[in-house]
Design an enzyme around this catalytic site. Structure first.
Site, short mmCIF file in Angstrom:
data_model
loop_
_atom_site.label_atom_id
_atom_site.label_comp_id
_atom_site.label_asym_id
_atom_site.label_seq_id
_atom_site.Cartn_x
_atom_site.Cartn_y
_atom_site.Cartn_z
N CYS A 1 0.86 -1.18 0.00
CA CYS A 1 0.00 0.00 0.00
C CYS A 1 0.90 1.23 0.00
CB CYS A 1 -0.92 0.00 1.21
SG CYS A 1 -2.05 1.42 1.28
N CYS B 1 -3.25 7.24 -4.83
CA CYS B 1 -3.02 5.81 -4.68
C CYS B 1 -1.61 5.43 -5.14
CB CYS B 1 -4.06 4.98 -5.43
SG CYS B 1 -3.93 3.20 -5.14
#
Length: 332
Positions: free
Chosen positions: A89, A252
């Site tokens: 992530c 992201c």
């Protein structure tokens, strides 16, 4: 039984990050990938308790700091969010590193840099500080590649849609503007969530990509909608769907990596060229292709992502088994 978790809450480029600084479970495994599997099998209730309602929400993400399993790493990270226990992530790494350094929970052997073990592999991080504040974090992500191109899927309500599937730590169905998708300005967040669920389901039926070296990393989990940027000094814009109902507020990190891998494979982004990526709310990451490598049979890139995070407070959360919603819940 009451389980207590001490957390540092904040956000990276607008998307929430919860560093669980106290209460991490002891995990079995010789690597962070094996520890991830152990967590999923024995402790996934911690993820759902802390990320789902009523203690979290659809966009909640975060993670734990662990001693690394490798001598050449400073720290290990296990990621959690509403969509699962992720292999990697990017926005989470930026937030967890920022909060960990600012709170004295991470002790780098070399000031200004870290080597971090995550389930997807090894990432190198550099960071900048002003006083006690971390002002920017730049991570060298895992090798990223285009797994499938020009895949035509049938999406209820949209008809046929052409997508690429790309890997940047997670697998993304990438949707560029086309007759069935006019662009982000035509879709509000609620409509994006509805369509993303359909796109992901159709993509999952059409293909199951598998990482060439880590078979536990498989399947399309995210949808990345692309568009032209709103600012003249930006390169591109996106909206990333994950979990059940979430639109990423940040650009992201793994999504930006997957997007750069897709563009590089198509000859639309060169090594060393800045890639300024806007999110759905206009926040930014700065990406760059650092190297070109082979990932098994695939031509891949080594991407870097730079961004910043802000801590917003401490949060002591307890999970009581007498609570009827102790495991958390989702609506919709």
């Amino acid at each position: 039984m009451r389980h207590v978790f001490f957390c540092v809450d904040g956000h990276t480029a607008g998307n929430p990050v919860r560093l669980v600084a106290g209460g991490a479970p002891p995990l079995l495994g010789a690597t962070m990938a094996e520890r991830r599997t152990d967590f999923q099998q024995r402790y996934d209730w911690i993820r759902t308790s802390l990320c789902f309602e009523p203690r979290g929400h659809d966009m909640m993400s975060g993670g734990f700091l662990y001693p690394p399993t490798r001598a050449d790493c400073d720290v290990g990270i296990l990621f959690i969010e509403t969509s699962g226990c992720l292999p990697m992530c990017g926005h989470g790494t930026i937030g967890l590193v920022t909060f960990g350094l600012e709170c004295g929970l991470i002790h780098p052997r070399t000031s200004g840099s870290l080597r971090i073990e995550v389930p997807a592999g090894i990432i190198d991080v550099t960071y900048q500080m002003e006083g006690n504040r971390v002002t920017s974090v730049r991570l060298i992500n895992v090798p990223s590649y285009l797994a499938a191109r020009d895949l035509v899927i049938e999406v209820p309500g949209l008809g046929p849609l052409k997508i690429d599937v790309s890997y940047g730590g997670n697998y993304y169905a990438i949707v560029e503007p086309q007759p069935g998708y006019p662009g982000l300005d035509e879709l509000d967040a609620r409509r994006l969530v509805d369509l993303s669920r359909r796109v992901r389901a159709s993509a999952q039926q059409a293909i199951e990509p598998v990482h060439p070296f880590e078979p536990t990393i498989r399947g399309v989990s995210h949808v990345l909608w692309t568009d032209a940027p709103t600012a003249p000094d930006a390169t591109a814009r996106n909206a990333v769907f994950y979990g059940n109902s979430a639109i990423d507020r940040s650009p992201c990190g793994t999504g930006t990596s997957a997007r750069m891998a897709q563009l590089a494979a198509r000859g639309r982004l060169e090594r060393g060229e800045p890639f300024v990526h806007e999110s759905y709310i206009g926040s930014r990451f700065i990406g760059r292709i650092e190297d070109e490598v082979q990932l098994g049979p695939f031509d891949a890139i080594v991407p870097s992502i730079e961004g910043s995070a802000i801590s917003s407070g401490f949060n002591t959360i307890w999970v009581d088994r007498e609570d009827p919603f102790w495991e958390g819940f989702q609506v919709g």
